[in-house]
Design a protein around this motif. Structure first.
Motif, mmCIF file in Angstrom:
data_model
loop_
_atom_site.group_PDB
_atom_site.id
_atom_site.type_symbol
_atom_site.label_atom_id
_atom_site.label_comp_id
_atom_site.label_asym_id
_atom_site.label_seq_id
_atom_site.Cartn_x
_atom_site.Cartn_y
_atom_site.Cartn_z
ATOM 1 N N PHE A 299 30.144 41.349 68.980
ATOM 2 C CA PHE A 299 31.388 40.578 69.033
ATOM 3 C C PHE A 299 31.091 39.079 69.021
ATOM 4 N N LEU A 300 29.930 38.720 69.605
ATOM 5 C CA LEU A 300 29.478 37.329 69.615
ATOM 6 C C LEU A 300 28.122 37.235 68.933
ATOM 7 N N THR A 301 27.850 36.064 68.416
ATOM 8 C CA THR A 301 26.533 35.786 67.829
ATOM 9 C C THR A 301 26.037 34.443 68.334
ATOM 10 N N LYS A 302 24.738 34.266 68.309
ATOM 11 C CA LYS A 302 24.130 33.012 68.740
ATOM 12 C C LYS A 302 24.341 31.960 67.651
ATOM 13 N N ARG A 303 24.678 30.759 68.037
ATOM 14 C CA ARG A 303 24.841 29.681 67.058
ATOM 15 C C ARG A 303 23.500 29.340 66.422
ATOM 16 N N GLU A 304 23.607 28.822 65.216
ATOM 17 C CA GLU A 304 22.389 28.473 64.488
ATOM 18 C C GLU A 304 21.594 27.401 65.211
ATOM 19 N N SER A 305 22.302 26.559 65.945
ATOM 20 C CA SER A 305 21.605 25.498 66.686
ATOM 21 C C SER A 305 20.849 26.053 67.882
ATOM 22 N N GLY A 306 21.190 27.294 68.249
ATOM 23 C CA GLY A 306 20.522 27.911 69.391
ATOM 24 C C GLY A 306 21.205 27.645 70.701
ATOM 25 N N LYS A 307 22.280 26.842 70.678
ATOM 26 C CA LYS A 307 23.002 26.532 71.898
ATOM 27 C C LYS A 307 24.400 27.132 71.827
ATOM 28 N N GLY A 308 24.717 27.986 72.756
ATOM 29 C CA GLY A 308 26.045 28.567 72.828
ATOM 30 C C GLY A 308 26.221 29.753 71.900
ATOM 31 N N TRP A 309 27.455 30.320 71.951
ATOM 32 C CA TRP A 309 27.777 31.499 71.149
ATOM 33 C C TRP A 309 29.089 31.274 70.422
ATOM 34 N N GLU A 310 29.284 32.043 69.397
ATOM 35 C CA GLU A 310 30.533 31.968 68.657
ATOM 36 C C GLU A 310 30.958 33.371 68.261
ATOM 37 N N VAL A 311 32.269 33.491 67.952
ATOM 38 C CA VAL A 311 32.799 34.805 67.578
ATOM 39 C C VAL A 311 32.212 35.202 66.240
ATOM 40 N N ALA A 312 31.764 36.441 66.172
ATOM 41 C CA ALA A 312 31.117 36.909 64.941
ATOM 42 C C ALA A 312 32.144 37.077 63.827
#
Length: 312
Positions: A299-312
């Protein structure tokens, strides 16, 4: 000792009860029959039978009490109850001995009177009685006819037959028929020592029930291993049940928290910060765990920056 479970009672305990009840019945029967045979009136027979029954029953009751007080370390009461058992057992054993002896005498009398020798002797006695009566009757007729000498001879002959009759009657007392049964054969062998056999039989009938009661009181039969294992398993299940309920409750709570966080993210289309999560009631550890669970659910994925998550 191997035992077999019958309902809620082990086989060894049931066996003790059966043996005690059976021999108790034998002792009661012999005592009641002996005491009631002394009296003729029904009321007296009833009173004597009641007395005999309670004499035997009292042995069992006081034996149980003696064992009970002995287990409580009260030697005085245990000794008094034991003394009562001894007195009652003496009376009961003596009564049983007399009962067996009276039965033996009755059996012996029937056996002797039913023998072939006895029957022939009885027939001979009856024949001689008839002969005596005939001689006396003929003597009277001869005397009435004026033949005094012939009458005297017949009376002398009658006296001789009477003497033979007396000897024959006395011989019946010593008449002994052959033993025809196992009991009579055994008694015939023992003869004058039969009272020893009567005492042994009576002691068995009175002592064994008392012993069985004492064993049941002092040495209760343990439950079978199968029953103990079943009870242990039941107790273990009772112990495990609250833990399982707590575990289920924790899983249910985690599922609710997971659904709550997911709903918040769906509404915002963004993952709340740690501070916002605390306002929603999540601790840092719980928030971290729920985020990881949502990531596993994709449901969530790791942001490309490596900080935080976003909805997939």
């Amino acid at each position: 000792m191997t035992t077999f479970k019958i309902k809620n009672m082990t086989f060894s305990k049931l066996g003790l009860l059966i043996v005690a009840a059976g021999l108790f019945s034998v002792s009661v029967y012999s005592e009641v029959m002996l005491f009631t045979s002394v009296f003729q009136a029904n009321a007296e027979k009833l009173l004597a039978g009641t007395f005999a029954f309670f004499v035997v029953l009292a042995q069992i009751v006081f034996a149980d009490q003696a064992a009970f007080w002995r287990s409580r370390k009260n030697d005085l009461l245990a000794g008094l109850c034991g003394l009562a058992v001894l007195v009652l057992m003496t009376v009961s054993v003596a009564g049983s001995v007399f009962f067996f002896e009276s039965g033996y005498n009755e059996m012996k009398q029937k056996q002797n009177t039913s023998g072939m020798g006895y029957q022939l002797a009885v027939e001979l006695i009856n024949s001689k009685k008839n002969t005596i009566a005939g001689l006396k009757a003929n003597a009277e007729k001869s005397e009435q006819a004026g033949n005094a000498w012939d009458a005297g001879q017949k009376r002398l002959k009658a006296v001789e037959v009477e003497n033979e009759l007396a000897a024959l009657i006395l011989s019946l007392r010593d008449n002994k028929a052959e033993a025809v049964g196992s009991a009579s054969a055994m008694v015939g062998i023992l003869e004058s020592y039969r009272f020893i056999a009567w005492f042994i039989f009576a002691a068995i009938a009175d002592f064994v029930p008392v012993l069985a009661v004492v064993l049941l009181r002092l040495c209760p039969v343990k439950e079978s291993p199968a029953k103990e294992t079943k009870q242990e398993a039941k107790q273990t299940n009772k112990t495990k049940q609250p833990a399982k309920q707590n575990e289920n409750k924790t899983v249910k709570t985690n599922a609710i928290a997971k659904q709550k966080l997911r709903h918040v993210i769906e509404m915002r289309q963004a993952v709340p910060s740690v501070r916002e999560a605390k306002k929603l009631g999540f601790s840092y550890a719980a928030f971290k765990a729920e985020i990881e669970a949502l990531v596993e659910d994709r449901f969530l994925t790791k942001r490309e920056s490596g900080k935080g998550w976003e909805v997939a």
